[in-house]
Structures are given as C-alpha cells and as structure tokens.
Enzyme design. Structure first.
Site, PDB file in Angstrom:
ATOM      1  N   HIS A  38       2.843   5.198  -3.236  1.00 27.31           N
ATOM      2  CA  HIS A  38       3.598   4.356  -2.300  1.00 27.31           C
ATOM      3  C   HIS A  38       5.084   4.678  -2.385  1.00 27.31           C
ATOM      4  O   HIS A  38       5.769   4.228  -3.306  1.00 27.31           O
ATOM      5  CB  HIS A  38       3.353   2.882  -2.635  1.00 27.31           C
ATOM      6  N   TYR A  82       7.205  -8.765 -17.726  1.00 28.64           N
ATOM      7  CA  TYR A  82       6.671  -9.875 -18.507  1.00 28.64           C
ATOM      8  C   TYR A  82       5.201 -10.168 -18.210  1.00 28.64           C
ATOM      9  O   TYR A  82       4.545 -10.844 -18.996  1.00 28.64           O
ATOM     10  CB  TYR A  82       7.479 -11.150 -18.245  1.00 28.64           C
ATOM     11  N   ARG A 139       1.320  -0.381   7.890  1.00 34.23           N
ATOM     12  CA  ARG A 139       2.004  -1.438   7.159  1.00 34.23           C
ATOM     13  C   ARG A 139       1.432  -2.821   7.415  1.00 34.23           C
ATOM     14  O   ARG A 139       1.064  -3.519   6.480  1.00 34.23           O
ATOM     15  CB  ARG A 139       3.497  -1.435   7.509  1.00 34.23           C
TER      16      ARG A 139
END
Length: 604
Positions: A84, A128, A38
């Site tokens: 993921h 968007y 991570r």
C-alpha cells in the site's frame, strides 16, 4: 484560451494543449481510480483494496489466529513496504476498524490493547497495540493458495510479492458494514446476521429467482453490532429490492423501579457512538426539551453489566411520555439511509463496474463466485493429485528395482548420467527419473513398494472423486451447501437487532417494558444464612401421587424458609431487632438445587 506547453530539449518539440481538455482527462483518470481502487467494495469479498491488502499481507506473513499477536507497527510497516503506497495512518486506521467489535459485526482482526471504544475514544498509537487475524478472516481467505483467485505484482514490482485482485470470500459481502464516497458515487451497506445470510444463499442455490418476500423469510433485515430496534419493514423491503432504502432505529430502553426511584435504563443503542447519544441527551436536557427527567445522566456500562445508561425520572413523570420525548429529541432514535453499491467483474478479472444492487442479485452473484472458486480449487487439487500419482508410479518402479538402481548410481560418473540411464532402462518419464535420481543411496534402498502402492490406491480414489465432482454441477452445489452449513455452525450467532414489523417511527410510546422480565421464582433461605433463587419448574413431583418434591437445597444445607416470588419482586428480610431490609429478587443468584447460595449479609 488557457493552454499548457510541453518542452522537450531532447527531441526539440513544443506541444500545446487546451487546459480544459487536460483537466477533464486527468479528472476522469482520478475519478476512476477513486471508484475502483479506494472507495467501493468488491461484491465477491466485500472488501476495499486497503482492507484486502491488510488481510492478505497478514496471511502471507503468517500473523494467524493460532499464533501470538504481533505489534501493530510491524503490520503497518509490512503493508506499507509491500502493498500500500500511502500513509501509515490510512493503513492503521483501516486495520483498527477491522478489529473493533462495535464497528464490524464480525471483526476480521483480533486486536489487543486500546483499540478505541464506543464512547469515541481514539485507539492507542500502533507502537502500543497488537493484532493478528481472526478465525473468520482466515475462513474468508481459505483456498487462496490453490490458484482460486488472480494475483498480480504489487507496486513494489517484486515477482515474489503478489496481491490478489479479490479474495475467495467464503463469507458473504454483506455481513459487515461498509461505507465510502467516490466521485459521483457513494455506498452505505448495513451489516447482516451471518447465519441468516448463509441460509439465504443456500436457498438461492435452489431458487435463484426468489422474490424479496421469500428472501425475508431468511434475512429479516440489518443486524447491527449494538443491537437496537428497527421500526417497520418498508425501508428494509426497499433496500433489499433495489439496494436503496431508509429505516428508523431506536434504542432499547427499559424501566427499572425501586422503592425510592424509577429509572430509564438504556441497554442497546442504534448504530451510533455512545458518546454522541449521551451528548444529545445532555443537550436536550439543558435545552429543557425533556420534561420529567432529573438533570443527571449516569453511564454505568462495564464488561459485566454491558450497556447501562441510567436516566432518573421525576416522581410525577409519565415514563412512556418521557421516553417518547427522548426518541423525538435525542439520538436514541435515528434514521439511516442505505445504498448498496458494489464493484462487479468477470471471473479471474479485477472488478471495474460499479452497480447498485438488491440483495437477491447480489447473493446470486456471490453464489456464482463461490461455485467458480470451488471449481478452480477442485481443478487445482485434481492436477496436484495427478502429478503426485505420476511420481508415485515412478517410485513404485524404483522400489521394485532398488538394487539395480543403486548399481546404476555407483556405475555412473555423475547424477545426470544415472538419471538418463534409469529413465531409459525402466521407461520412466523425465519427472519420474528425476525424483529417483535426486535421492540418496540410503533413501533408494529404503523405498517401500507397499507404502507407495497404498498411496496410489488413495490417489486413484481421490482423483475419481474430483473428476466426478467437476463433471456434475449438482454435486458441486451439494458440496458448497455443506461448506456453508459448516460456516454457520462455526461462526453463526443470534440476532442482536429486533425488528418491529408493525412499528411506526412517528408513533408515541404507550408503555415502557420492565428491565427484568417477570419470571416465577422460588426463593430458598438456608440455616447457614444463604439465599438463592430457583426457577419454578425446578420442583417436579416425585412418583404418581405428586406429594413429594425435590429438595431445593444441597445435601450439606438445611432449609429454613421457602417462598414464591417473581423476578420483579422485592424480598423483605426482617432482623431480630425489628429492622427490615430489602433485596430485589433478580439480584439473588439464580442456579440449580446443587448450586450454593449467596450470603444474605453480602446481598444486603
């Protein structure tokens, strides 16, 4: 003593364990996961797992720079579904950071739409915005399809869905910034100029034991997206040597004087959000810590002017003293601490060892990785060329005996029988006979022996080159240097951050540089009412006598007046009514003798 029990009705066993032991084991597993999966980047490609999954997943889906952008929602869904197993916010936030030119020195994703701003504005939702890989990201992952890096099945456990343990990483791991907090470890890596780092890597291939002083002839120091000015080099030496150091970065501030006002113009910022800098200035003004400034701040930044934050000085203020106060009381000057911690691993193995490293050790490790990638790529190419040569030799035999091969096809009851007979008759291998047997009769009759003979010659030359390359480490290194030079030519750029070698963070400002450098100009005013500014060197004498000069105007223009000035001067224009107007010389369009000037009415 706290204990936990495990009750299995199937086996009938009750197991008791000490709670503290279970917790320590579980926390150790968790800590290792945070460190390796991570928070810390791999030293071979400079990426964390989520970033690597995003880039490799987009490459696999062919969201390339040569193709139209796709909805970010499609990218997020792809990465979540295949690679993921976490929330959509983690993927989208990481992808957006890879696309922001004010976050990464060299963005790895090309974003379209509202992807956030330097003012701290959040990006639009992923429904968007759109994105695709940048050319630099494609260069980072080049050669992935040639068995240069290990791959393993993702959490989806689909044999067709693979993710790499690391990338070929043809871009050094320190050109983009990276930060993360793990369990007991943290990393904060500054960005660097790609050209400088690659030139240092080329030099390290010849001199791997280079010291920091020699390294700094190639890598001057950090090169931030927003620019800024680093005060002193001691902190730079520290982190280049040990991987840990502290530097002070100042904004670029210039003085702009007009007949009515004096302005401090902030043109470059330290690596901090513009909104935070403005907020710190407003806070200092309200707290009356800044004497000599008008209580107003204007942000005139735009795509044309670039960064332009305006602070107006009072009439009696000392510009240098006010600027010293700004550096001491606001975020126009900040200190940054670096700790270069990367994950290291053996070739073809996932990285598992965290380590704080200096720049020489890190780049030597990266160079070794690049040599390994180049070696594996060459071995793959050699293997493929040999396999193709084997097939081509069989096709040459088939072309020379095309009529007989067609008869074998016609006489055979099934294709397998024909394949076996061709193999025995012409002493071919199963692979060669299978290629011929898989053809149609029309394809067999059109086999061109000369075409395959030419391809065989080319393959033999290619195989010889690859064998020589793999047998000579010096040739391998020479090829690697050539490819690094090509990357510099393709993606290299100039530094943005200035380094004050003798600068001191505590030193007061003694002088504020002008916003516009003083350059000699020639102002030309034509009869059709246009003004233009030309560099002084435009006027070069003709002939040996030097009495004739090039005309400062085009053939269709008539010169009315000519005057010498500098870029910091003001040109006074007197009307027939007696009114006087002024225009700053730096605002007059500069060009060449053939360029058309600007209308004086528009300038005034």
């Amino acid at each position: 003593m706290a204990r936990i029990t495990e009750n299995s009705t199937e086996i009938g066993i009750i197991r008791e364990e000490d709670f503290s032991v279970v917790m320590s084991q579980a926390f150790a597993t968790y800590g290792l996961s945070v460190v390796t999966d991570r928070a810390l980047p791999d030293a071979r490609d400079g990426l964390k797992p989520v970033q690597r999954r995003i880039l490799s997943g987009m490459r696999e889906a062919r969201f390339l720079s040569s193709r139209p952008t796709v909805k970010s929602a499609e990218v997020v869904g792809l990465i979540l579904g295949n690679y993921h197993p976490h929330g959509d916010a983690s993927v989208y936030d990481a992808a957006i950071r890879l696309a922001q030119p004010f976050t990464l020195r060299y963005p790895l994703i090309e974003g379209q739409g509202n992807i956030g701003s330097e003012d701290g504005d959040a990006p639009a939702a992923y429904r968007y915005t759109e994105m695709r890989l940048s050319p630099l990201a494609e260069a980072l992952m080049e050669d992935m399809g040639r068995q240069t890096v290990p791959q393993h099945p993702s959490y989806k456990q689909d044999p067709k869905v693979l993710e790499p343990d690391y990338l070929p990483g043809h871009i050094p791991p320190v050109v983009n910034p990276s930060s993360g907090i793990a369990v007991g470890l943290s990393t904060n890596i500054p960005p660097h100029n790609l050209t400088e780092v690659l030139r240092a890597c080329i030099a390290l291939l010849d001199r791997p034991s280079m010291n920091v002083e020699q390294l700094m002839t190639y890598i001057q120091g950090p090169d931030f997206c927003q620019g800024g000015r680093i005060m002193g080099i001691e902190g730079i030496k520290d982190y280049l040597t040990t991987g840990k150091g502290r530097i002070v970065v100042r904004a670029e501030v210039r003085l702009e004087e007009t007949p009515r006002s004096r302005l401090l113009i902030v043109t470059r910022l330290p690596p901090i959000g513009r909104d935070k800098v403005k907020a710190s200035i407003v806070k200092a003004i309200n707290a009356r810590k800044l004497e000599g400034l008008m209580p107003e701040l204007r942000d005139e930044s735009d795509t044309e002017k670039g960064m332009r934050v305006v602070l107006e000085l009072r009439k009696d203020a000392d510009a240098a003293q006010v600027l010293s106060q700004l550096f001491n009381e606001t975020d126009l000057q900040i200190s940054l601490s670096f700790q270069m911690v990367f994950l290291f691993g053996e070739p073809m193995q996932a990285a598992r060892q965290p380590k704080q490293v200096g720049m020489v050790e890190l780049l030597n490790y990266w160079n070794a990785h690049q040599i390994d990638v180049l070696t594996r790529r060459s071995q793959f190419d050699l293997r493929k060329a040999q396999e193709r040569l084997h097939i081509v030799e069989g096709l040459i035999v088939g072309a020379a005996n095309a009529e007989r091969v067609v008869k074998i096809f016609k006489q055979a009851q099934e294709r397998a029988e024909a394949r076996k007979k061709i193999e025995v008759t012409y002493k071919l291998t199963p692979i060669q006979s299978d290629v011929i047997a898989s053809m149609t009769l029309a394809q067999v009759t059109r086999l061109d022996a000369s075409k395959y003979a030419k391809e065989k010659e080319e393959l033999l030359v290619r195989i010889s080159e690859l064998e020589r390359l793999l047998g000579d480490r010096n040739e391998l290194i020479a090829l690697l240097k050539k490819e690094m030079q090509q990357l510099i030519k393709q993606f290299g750029d100039d530094r943005r951050t200035v380094i004050e070698v003798e600068g001191q963070a505590s030193a007061a400002v003694t002088e504020v540089a002008s916003l516009h450098e003083r350059e000699p100009l020639v102002i030309a005013f034509t009869r059709n009412g246009t003004l233009k500014a030309l560099p002084a060197y435009t006027f070069i004498p003709k002939g040996k006598n030097g009495d004739a000069m090039y005309s400062p105007v085009r053939g269709d223009e008539q010169l009315r007046q000519l005057g010498a000035a500098t870029s910091q001067d003001y040109v006074l224009c007197v009307c027939s009514t007696g009114r006087v107007f002024q225009v700053a010389a730096h605002r007059i369009p500069q060009g060449t003798r053939s360029a058309k000037g600007e209308s004086i009415r528009k300038l005034l």
